[in-house]
Design an enzyme around this catalytic site. Structure first.
Site, short mmCIF file in Angstrom:
data_model
loop_
_atom_site.label_atom_id
_atom_site.label_comp_id
_atom_site.label_asym_id
_atom_site.label_seq_id
_atom_site.Cartn_x
_atom_site.Cartn_y
_atom_site.Cartn_z
N GLY A 113 0.80 -1.21 0.00
CA GLY A 113 0.00 0.00 0.00
C GLY A 113 0.84 1.26 0.00
N CYS A 114 0.46 2.23 0.83
CA CYS A 114 1.09 3.55 0.81
C CYS A 114 2.57 3.54 1.21
CB CYS A 114 0.32 4.50 1.74
SG CYS A 114 -1.34 4.87 1.19
N VAL A 115 3.00 2.55 1.95
CA VAL A 115 4.42 2.51 2.37
C VAL A 115 5.31 1.95 1.26
CG1 VAL A 115 4.52 0.18 3.38
CG2 VAL A 115 5.82 2.06 4.42
#
Length: 351
Positions: free
Chosen positions: A135-137
């Site tokens: 995801g966002c990481v």
């Protein structure tokens, strides 16, 4: 130490204003407990003016099943990745030793990097690492993995690609709060970085030297962020506690990471943060005692693109490299958050 020598980003064809996204979001939530006033309040406080998507505005007026959305993901992922790599004007495809492909918004086997290598006839002996689920990481983790590879093999070069089509997770007339928040924040995008080791011929170029990386997974927080798999596809999971986790855990982890390297937050001149949302940015600023100029590139990317998940932090780095004010020797920090719940931090120095 390995160095980020160049970044590239994609500006997609379909740009939609935040106001227009708000309008079709309100149609999705007709006859639900989420009122237009609630929608307007959230949208007006996102800090976003424009977002970009792989599909035109009218695509969002119909329901699409998972098969249709995933077929679109594979088709557009190959197209967009191809356009992205072609933006590197002097890149010799046979000199790419390692490719890392980060994406969590669609499924493909063979993975998209394999399709891309076949299409562009990239080095057939390349090392491949497709990564799903971050995801966002993912953008920051991808950079850390590129750093580790080029540290182990200093004569090599890594191509990192981060690609997400978050709009495929907008669920038609699904009245959950998480779907509403996803529609208020997320968009589509793809970005790339070239990372090379000390003995690679491209290391003579300027760029960002990665000094250290730091990964953290926070126990008992798996439900904070992620996907729920439903019949219509991927449904976002978000916790309202994310800003508090930044305040109470992530910021302390960053301070301790800097302390371990004999540094303080005041020694860091540039903070290139994944723009998870205005509240997350504000918590970073408050808990790390940052001024507005420290996060201006983060806020600008959020304003012009929205949250594109994993590629967003590469957009911030690209914005910084092209339009930032910096000097050789400046220290900076790259940071992203994602499912797990997890954080990834990279310490860098301008070359």
């Amino acid at each position: 130490m390995p160095k980020i020598i160049e970044t590239q980003i994609i500006d997609l064809e379909f740009k939609i204003s935040q106001k227009e996204v708000m309008n079709f979001t309100s149609q999705y939530f007709e006859n639900s407990y989420i009122t237009f006033e609630m929608i307007q309040s959230v949208f007006d406080n996102t800090g976003i003016k424009t977002r970009q998507f792989i599909s035109p505005r009218e695509w969002f007026d119909k329901n699409h099943d998972f098969l249709e959305k995933n077929n679109l993901y594979v088709k557009k992922a190959l197209e967009v990745s191809t356009d992205l790599i072609k933006k590197y004007q002097d890149l010799n495809y046979n000199k790419i030793d390692n490719i890392i492909f980060v994406s969590s918004t669609g499924l493909s086997t063979p993975s998209v990097d394999a399709l891309l290598i076949n299409k562009l006839k990239i080095n057939s002996n390349i090392t491949r690492t497709p990564i799903w689920g971050l995801g966002c990481v993912g953008g920051a983790v991808g950079l850390s993995k590129a750093f580790e590879y080029c540290l182990a093999f200093p004569e090599k070069m890594t191509l990192l690609i981060c690609l997400e089509f978050c709009s495929l997770a907008f669920l038609y007339k699904e009245h959950s709060k998480s779907n509403f928040i996803a529609m208020a924040l997320f968009s589509d995008g793809a970005a790339s970085a070239l990372v090379c080791g000390d003995n690679n011929r491209n290391n003579m170029k300027g760029g960002i030297k990665i000094l250290k990386t730091h990964s953290t997974l926070y126990y008992d927080s798996v439900g904070v962020m992620g996907w729920e798999f439903v019949e219509s596809g991927l449904k976002a999971i978000f916790s309202k506690d994310i800003p508090n986790i930044v305040k109470n855990k992530v910021s302390a982890e960053i301070v301790n990471f800097l302390k371990a390297n004999n540094l303080k937050t005041s020694d860091i001149k540039h903070y290139l943060l994944h723009p998870g949302g205005t509240k997350v940015i504000e918590e970073f600023e408050s808990s790390l005692n940052l001024n507005g100029s420290s996060t201006r590139h983060t806020r600008k990317v959020l304003q012009n693109y929205g949250n594109m998940s994993s590629p967003t932090v590469i957009y911030v780095i690209n914005e910084f490299l092209n339009y930032g004010e910096y000097e050789k020797g400046d220290l900076g920090l790259i940071a992203s958050l994602g499912p797990g719940f997890s954080s990834e931090v990279l310490l860098f120095q301008i070359q």
